[in-house]
Write a protein that holds these residues in place. Structure first.
Motif, short mmCIF file in Angstrom:
data_model
loop_
_atom_site.label_atom_id
_atom_site.label_comp_id
_atom_site.label_asym_id
_atom_site.label_seq_id
_atom_site.Cartn_x
_atom_site.Cartn_y
_atom_site.Cartn_z
N GLY A 107 44.25 43.33 57.44
CA GLY A 107 44.02 42.80 56.09
C GLY A 107 43.32 43.79 55.19
N ARG A 108 42.90 43.29 54.04
CA ARG A 108 42.26 44.13 53.04
C ARG A 108 41.25 43.30 52.25
NH1 ARG A 108 47.32 42.80 52.09
NH2 ARG A 108 47.90 41.74 50.14
N PRO A 154 20.09 53.68 34.49
CA PRO A 154 18.72 53.46 33.99
C PRO A 154 17.97 52.44 34.84
CG PRO A 154 20.28 53.55 32.17
CD PRO A 154 21.09 53.50 33.42
N GLU A 155 18.66 51.45 35.28
CA GLU A 155 18.00 50.41 36.08
C GLU A 155 17.98 50.77 37.56
OE1 GLU A 155 16.49 47.79 34.93
OE2 GLU A 155 17.03 48.19 32.84
N GLN A 156 18.70 51.84 37.91
CA GLN A 156 18.85 52.23 39.32
C GLN A 156 19.28 51.05 40.17
OE1 GLN A 156 15.24 54.16 40.73
NE2 GLN A 156 15.75 56.06 39.67
N ARG A 157 20.31 50.40 39.66
CA ARG A 157 20.76 49.20 40.34
C ARG A 157 22.26 49.32 40.59
NH1 ARG A 157 20.00 43.56 37.40
NH2 ARG A 157 21.62 44.48 36.09
N LEU A 158 22.65 49.07 41.84
CA LEU A 158 24.06 49.06 42.25
C LEU A 158 24.52 47.62 42.35
CD1 LEU A 158 26.63 50.50 43.30
CD2 LEU A 158 25.66 50.27 45.59
N THR A 159 25.54 47.31 41.63
CA THR A 159 26.10 45.96 41.66
C THR A 159 27.40 45.98 42.46
OG1 THR A 159 25.15 45.48 39.50
CG2 THR A 159 26.95 44.04 40.28
N VAL A 160 27.45 45.08 43.43
CA VAL A 160 28.65 44.96 44.28
C VAL A 160 29.24 43.58 44.09
CG1 VAL A 160 29.56 45.04 46.60
CG2 VAL A 160 27.68 46.56 45.96
N GLU A 161 30.50 43.56 43.67
CA GLU A 161 31.16 42.28 43.42
C GLU A 161 32.33 42.16 44.40
OE1 GLU A 161 33.49 39.98 39.79
OE2 GLU A 161 32.39 41.82 39.40
N ILE A 162 32.18 41.20 45.34
CA ILE A 162 33.25 40.96 46.33
C ILE A 162 34.17 39.90 45.75
CG2 ILE A 162 33.77 40.22 48.67
CD1 ILE A 162 31.03 41.20 49.48
N LEU A 163 35.39 40.27 45.49
CA LEU A 163 36.31 39.37 44.80
C LEU A 163 37.04 38.48 45.79
CD1 LEU A 163 37.74 41.92 42.21
CD2 LEU A 163 35.84 40.32 41.93
N HIS A 164 37.81 39.10 46.68
CA HIS A 164 38.56 38.28 47.63
C HIS A 164 39.03 39.17 48.77
CE1 HIS A 164 42.36 40.00 46.22
NE2 HIS A 164 41.84 39.90 44.98
N ALA A 165 39.59 38.54 49.79
CA ALA A 165 40.20 39.24 50.93
C ALA A 165 41.58 38.66 51.18
CB ALA A 165 39.33 39.10 52.17
N ALA A 166 42.39 39.39 51.89
CA ALA A 166 43.77 38.93 52.13
C ALA A 166 44.25 39.41 53.49
CB ALA A 166 44.70 39.42 51.02
N ASP A 167 45.12 38.60 54.10
CA ASP A 167 45.78 38.96 55.37
C ASP A 167 44.80 39.27 56.48
OD1 ASP A 167 48.24 38.68 54.11
OD2 ASP A 167 48.27 40.79 53.48
N ILE A 168 43.68 38.56 56.49
CA ILE A 168 42.72 38.73 57.57
C ILE A 168 43.34 38.19 58.85
CG2 ILE A 168 40.43 38.07 58.40
CD1 ILE A 168 39.57 37.87 55.49
N ILE A 169 43.01 38.83 59.98
CA ILE A 169 43.62 38.39 61.24
C ILE A 169 43.04 37.02 61.63
CG2 ILE A 169 44.01 40.75 62.04
CD1 ILE A 169 41.55 40.46 63.78
N ALA A 170 43.89 36.24 62.27
CA ALA A 170 43.47 34.89 62.70
C ALA A 170 42.77 35.00 64.04
CB ALA A 170 44.68 33.99 62.81
N LYS A 206 31.38 47.74 34.27
CA LYS A 206 31.79 46.37 34.58
C LYS A 206 33.27 46.15 34.33
CE LYS A 206 27.20 44.45 33.44
NZ LYS A 206 26.45 43.46 32.60
N SER A 207 33.83 46.96 33.47
CA SER A 207 35.25 46.76 33.12
C SER A 207 36.21 47.57 33.98
CB SER A 207 35.48 47.12 31.64
OG SER A 207 35.18 48.49 31.42
N VAL A 208 35.70 48.27 34.97
CA VAL A 208 36.61 49.08 35.81
C VAL A 208 37.45 48.17 36.69
CG1 VAL A 208 35.01 51.03 35.83
CG2 VAL A 208 34.89 49.31 37.64
N GLN A 209 38.57 48.75 37.18
CA GLN A 209 39.47 48.00 38.04
C GLN A 209 38.86 47.85 39.43
OE1 GLN A 209 42.37 46.51 37.21
NE2 GLN A 209 41.92 47.12 35.08
N PRO A 210 39.10 46.73 40.09
CA PRO A 210 38.58 46.56 41.45
C PRO A 210 39.23 47.55 42.42
CG PRO A 210 40.10 44.81 40.89
CD PRO A 210 39.89 45.56 39.62
N VAL A 211 38.59 47.78 43.55
CA VAL A 211 39.06 48.71 44.59
C VAL A 211 39.56 47.90 45.78
CG1 VAL A 211 38.41 50.54 46.15
CG2 VAL A 211 37.46 50.50 43.84
N ILE A 212 40.71 48.26 46.27
CA ILE A 212 41.27 47.62 47.47
C ILE A 212 40.90 48.47 48.67
CG2 ILE A 212 43.34 46.80 48.64
CD1 ILE A 212 42.67 45.28 46.10
N LEU A 213 40.18 47.90 49.60
CA LEU A 213 39.79 48.59 50.82
C LEU A 213 40.50 47.94 52.00
CD1 LEU A 213 35.94 48.92 50.18
CD2 LEU A 213 37.67 50.66 49.86
#
Length: 1135
Positions: free
Chosen positions: A963-964, A974-990, A1087-1094
């Motif tokens: 899956g992915r 400036p804030e030295q802050r990393l924001t991580v936004e987990i959107l969704h997952a797909a085709d995870i193994i059962a 904030k407006s960048v495209q999400p990354v598929i891992l």
């Protein structure tokens, strides 16, 4: 054609199915009697070599003395009887007694010498000679005549205006004795001034007869008259004189009046001649005047008969004046011949002069030839013989016929006792040049021409026995004998033999018949139909070899001789012999094929050798077709190879067996050098077998594919067999050998294998694979060519693999021998204390290697660098084992081995003469280098290396079955802050009954870089493989993101409320992708960048790093890190 393709396909399938020659090679025959096998193999290949050199030695096969030339008994005449010899002897004595004329210097003048010679010729006793001589002396002496031929005159004096009307008047002046001639040497004779002499005659009977005066025609208005008239005059051959006047005639009546004197006899006639002459010449004048003015005298000639040579005169005579007051000029051409008009011998009364002279010449020739060397006699007789023959021919007036008679006698004599052919040819040319049909009767030459022609044709038919080419003299005689072709162009031959105008056809017929009879005599001599089948074939080989030798002689020697008679001897004889030989061999090979089928296709070695020799002999015979002038496609031997197809296939198996025997004996009797004698013997054996194939020259290239495949298979299996033999021999002899001698023996064995391998690398060229491929492409298309390429190259490739395997086995024997010493030196390096510098620790190992390298360099060919490669790989493995056994020790330990490896690198490179750096820095070297590098790292460095590998692996993922996950990360600097936004997952193994309860754990790694950052997790999404999280996490971090190994890990877990959660997959994203200045994610607009598929993965942890960290028992961070990885690995194993 279908059968051929099926057979080819079958062979291809067998070759393609075979992966190694080891499994296909027949077990070597047991060496129960090595000496006998060795001798048999040596003799076998010696016989093969003799067969291959057969064509070169064809002309040297028979160097015996040439046989005696054939004598045709049919032409041997009956010997003459004693009575006939006596009569012929009388004729010869009569000729000597009645000799006249001035003899030439080559003539014998003494009667006694001539009689002595004749007695030897006729085997006559002294008493018998005296009786015959007395008879001749009592007989009437020969009566002679003189033939005068007045030919022409030139440069006469002009009596009229610039010309004259000359004529000749000639006669005999009687009784001019030498004494009288001396008294009157100043006096010039003339028919006008003979009154004083005539008056002294005692009676009118002694007066000059009018019939002895001859007159030529008058040639008007010329100073160079041509008469060509003959007259016969004679009186006393010893004392008379021939007188000739040339006069100018103003009126034809003078000559006519003179001619009338021939009708009158006695003194009155003579006076009548003078009166008419005076009256006419005075031109009607009454005055007598002077004699010089009374006639038109142009000159005279006086010739004493006793001064005429034996053979006569044929020359120009200068004109003489009557007196000193006469003025004359010019010359006259006369031909004078003396001959007898009456002979008082018994033989002359009952036989012709021609027949008598022929018998006399034949008798003399028979005697003369007995004292000369046969064939080299040019026909020249002794001086007495020449004297007798010349006088007899002159006396019997046979001079015009003498050459014809000589030809008759010499050509007849030649049929029983050979004379030089150049003599006969010279006689023919003389007859042709002097041919005078009126003088020579046709029947005189026709029989001799016919008999000589038949004799020559008979010799041509038997030319191989009569004129053997081993005798240069015989060939020269044959060339001269073929001058018979000259006869066909002779005018004399055309005249007397008008029906025999195509002599070259008779010669062609004789050649054909003689060739056929010669072949039949060969068959009768060798009798190839008798004995066993092997004996029959062996005799047939002898027949074909004899035919080849004969054709060779025909092409090189005989054919050139027949150019003169316009006959193509080579084509005639070759076509005849080729057809007869092909018929006999075809029948014999049909019997062979039938016999082999009855004996379950078994072919004995002896039979195979004979069949091979027969094939080679036929190939040589067929090769002569290139000298034929016309298209030779329809000859009987065009497809003779098809008769041998099955036999040759079995024959190659015999060659293979003998080659294996030869190789085995060569290995047993090996003599060592850089290449041992066995390697040279093996390649020599291969060369000879290759030469056998080359000499076979199989004409059907497509059909040759089967044989080429078989030969290639034999070569390859024999090469592998040889390699195995030398390996087994070394294995048997290695006990008790010291390191140096054993290493030398191994080097030689490796060199031998390499020598054979290089030789077989030329098989595509030596066996003409390209020619076979082209032929198969023409017959079977591109697929056929491709099949041939794959089949043949597959055999060579498998052979190369097997030889490499044997070479590795040999090298393993060497390295195994070195192993204890190497292990001891590696252990010395491993246990050396830190106080010893690296050079001292490595020195014992390098000294041992240097000594070994000297031995290898001296005894190993450059192509066998695989020995060095194997030693290098062995050392790498041994060092790697030492390092693996000593994990977790001090860094100096690994530094020392790092130094050792670098030293070995330079040693084995040997300044470019050894292994290449590229080859050495591969395989185990990379593993060892990584092992040493990692062992020198701290635990944190190993953990960082682990995450670097994970990041590198993540970048290679495209699509996985785990899956992915879709995330969006951006950094607020400036804030030295990393924001991580987990959107969704797909085709995870059962992980639970086709579904999962996924959640995501987010961490900043490695932990020692982010000690304050805690892991965070999303909510659990029940029973789904495509969860939607849409959750935010905030991580505040200092400058650690600048490290390459700093990353975010996303671990997807399956929630299990009864037991531990299950690992579903993970993904890693380096922080440099989001936090590095200048990246879109590292700005307020991120904030407006495209999400990354891992893409998720479930790769197992790096084993080397885990082993190293696990070995560091006292390191809490290392143990904790390993524990976590083991938990994940265990979770994956349970699933």
């Amino acid at each position: 054609m279908t059968t051929l393709l099926d057979l080819k396909s079958s062979v291809l399938r067998q070759v393609q199915r075979s992966q190694s020659l080891r499994s296909r090679r027949e077990p070597p025959p047991t060496a129960s009697s090595p000496l006998r096998i060795s001798e048999a193999s040596v003799e076998f290949f010696e016989r093969m070599n003799a067969i291959l050199q057969k064509q070169e030695n064809m002309m040297r096969a028979a160097q015996a003395e040439p046989p005696q030339e054939h004598v045709d008994q049919a032409f041997i005449p009956d010997r003459i009887s004693r009575t006939e010899l006596d009569l012929l002897y009388e004729e010869a004595v009569y000729t000597v007694v009645n000799r006249v004329g001035v003899p030439s210097p080559e003539h014998v003048k003494s009667d006694d010498e001539l009689f002595a010679y004749l007695r030897k010729v006729f085997d006559m006793g002294e008493e018998e000679h005296d009786i015959i001589l007395q008879k001749v002396q009592e007989a009437r002496r020969a009566s002679f005549s003189l033939r005068v031929s007045v030919m022409k005159a030139k440069n006469l004096m002009a009596k009229d205006a610039n010309y004259s009307d000359p004529y000749c008047m000639l006669g005999i002046l009687v009784g001019q004795s030498p004494r009288e001639t001396e008294e009157k040497k100043e006096r010039k004779f003339s028919f006008r001034k003979r009154r004083e002499k005539l008056e002294k005659r005692s009676s009118t009977k002694e007066v000059l007869p009018a019939r002895c005066i001859q007159v030529t025609e008058v040639k008007p208005e010329t100073l160079n008259p041509v008469w060509d008239e003959q007259f016969v005059e004679i009186d006393d051959v010893h004392n008379d004189l021939l007188h000739l006047d040339i006069d100018h005639d103003d009126d034809v009546s003078v000559a006519e009046a003179c001619k009338k004197l021939n009708e009158v006899s006695g003194l009155r006639g003579m006076g009548y001649f003078k009166q008419i002459a005076k009256s006419v010449r005075s031109n009607g004048s009454a005055s007598s005047g002077s004699e010089e003015n009374a006639d038109d005298f142009l000159g005279c000639i006086n010739i004493f008969l006793n001064e005429i040579p034996v053979v006569g005169y044929d020359t120009w005579f200068k004109l003489e004046p009557r007196s000193s007051a006469s003025k004359v000029q010019g010359e006259c051409h006369l031909i004078l011949k003396l001959f007898t008009n009456q002979r008082d011998t018994t033989l002359s009364k009952k036989d012709t002069n021609v027949s008598i002279h022929k018998k006399l010449l034949s008798q003399i020739l028979e005697y003369e030839h007995t004292h000369r060397e046969p064939y080299n006699w040019n026909g020249q007789v002794s001086a007495p013989a020449w004297t007798v023959l010349t006088h007899h021919a002159v006396q019997t007036d046979l001079s015009p016929l003498q050459q014809a008679i000589r030809w008759q006698c010499y050509s007849s004599h030649h049929r029983t006792q050979r004379v030089c052919y150049s003599l006969l040819l010279r006689l023919l040319r003389t007859i042709d040049a002097e041919w005078d049909p009126p003088a020579v009767r046709g029947d005189m030459l026709s029989d001799s021409f016919r008999l000589y022609t038949e004799h020559c044709l008979c010799l041509m038919k038997n030319m191989r026995q009569v004129f053997p080419c081993t005798s240069a003299a015989a060939i020269t005689r044959y060339e001269l004998m073929l001058g018979i072709g000259y006869m066909q162009n002779m005018q004399a031959f055309k005249t007397v033999c008008p029906l025999r105008n195509e002599l070259h056809l008779d010669i062609t017929t004789a050649v054909k018949k003689g060739t056929a009879e010669w072949y039949e005599s060969l068959i009768a001599r060798y009798r190839p139909e008798d004995g066993t089948l092997e004996e029959q074939l062996k005799k047939l080989v002898q027949v074909i070899d004899a035919v080849c030798a004969d054709v060779q002689r025909a092409q090189n020697i005989y054919n050139k001789l027949f150019y003169a008679v316009k006959v193509d001897f080579f084509s005639i004889s070759y076509r005849q012999l080729e057809k007869q030989a092909a018929d006999d061999v075809n029948v014999a090979m049909e019997r062979v094929c039938g016999t082999l089928e009855q004996e379950s296709s078994r072919l004995t070695q002896t039979m195979g050798e004979i069949i091979f020799e027969l094939f080679m002999s036929l190939k040589i015979l067929k090769g002569f077709r290139e000298f034929l002038p016309l298209d030779a496609k329809m000859l009987a031997l065009t497809s003779f190879h098809n008769w041998f197809k099955s036999s040759i296939h079995k024959w190659l198996q015999i060659v293979h067996d003998r080659s294996c025997d030869r190789i085995r004996i060569a290995v047993e009797a090996d003599k060592q050098a850089k290449h041992s004698s066995s390697a040279v013997e093996v390649t020599a054996c291969f060369s000879q077998v290759r030469e056998i194939w080359v000499q076979l020259a199989w004409p059907d290239s497509a059909g040759a594919f089967i044989f080429v495949t078989r030969l290639t298979d034999n070569f390859c299996s024999e090469a592998v067999c040889y390699s195995e033999m030398i390996t087994r021999k070394i294995e048997r002899n290695q006990l008790g050998r010291d390191h140096k001698s054993f290493t030398v023996q191994l080097c030689i064995a490796l060199n031998n294998a390499e020598h054979v391998r290089v030789f077989l690398g030329n098989l595509p060229r030596d066996l003409d694979w390209q020619g076979v491929e082209r032929a198969m492409e023409e017959s079977c298309g591109v697929d056929g060519k491709e099949q041939v390429y794959k089949a043949l190259n597959g055999q060579l490739f498998n052979m190369d693999l097997d030889l490499q395997r044997e070479a590795k086995h040999l090298i393993t024997l060497l390295t195994d021998k070195m192993l204890p010493e190497l292990r001891r030196y590696i252990q010395h390096i491993s246990l050396s204390p830190d106080s010893i510098n690296n050079d001292d620790a490595v020195s014992p190992l390098m000294k041992y290697l240097q000594d070994t390298m000297v031995i290898l360099t001296e005894n190993l060919v450059k192509e066998n660098l695989s020995v060095l490669q194997s030693m290098w790989e062995l050392l790498l493995r041994m060092i790697l084992d030492a390092v693996t056994e000593n994990r977790g020790v001090q860094v100096e330990f690994y530094n020392r081995f790092q130094y050792t490896v670098e030293t070995l690198l330079h040693f084995f490179q040997a300044k470019g003469e050894g292994l290449s750096m590229e080859d050495m820095k591969s395989g185990d070297y990379k593993v060892l280098d990584e092992e040493l590098r990692l062992n020198k790292c701290s635990s944190f460095e190993l953990i960082e290396q682990y995450y670097l590998e994970k990041i590198s692996h993540q970048k290679t993922l495209k699509h996985t079955r785990y899956g992915r996950i879709s995330v969006k990360c951006y950094y607020d600097a400036p804030e030295q802050r990393l924001t991580v936004e987990i959107l969704h997952a797909a085709d995870i193994i059962a992980l639970d009954a086709n579904l999962s309860d996924p959640f995501v754990i987010v961490e900043l790694c490695p932990h020692h870089l982010f000690p304050m950052a805690k892991s965070q997790r999303t909510q659990v999404k029940l029973k789904t493989l495509h969860p939607v999280f849409d959750e935010l996490f905030y991580h505040v971090s200092p400058e650690q993101y600048r490290h390459r190994f700093a990353c975010l890990t996303f671990i997807v877990m399956d929630y299990d409320w009864l037991s531990t959660n299950d690992f579903a997959g993970e993904a890693i994203a380096p922080l440099s992708d989001f936090c590095w200045p200048g990246r879109p994610n590292a700005s307020p607009a991120g904030k407006s960048v495209q999400p990354v598929i891992l893409h998720l993965s479930r790769s197992k942890p790096s084993k080397p790093i885990m082993r190293m960290l696990d070995a560091r028992i006292g390191d809490r961070e290392a143990q904790e890190f390993v524990r976590r990885l083991k938990e994940i690995e265990k979770s994956m194993e349970e699933e």
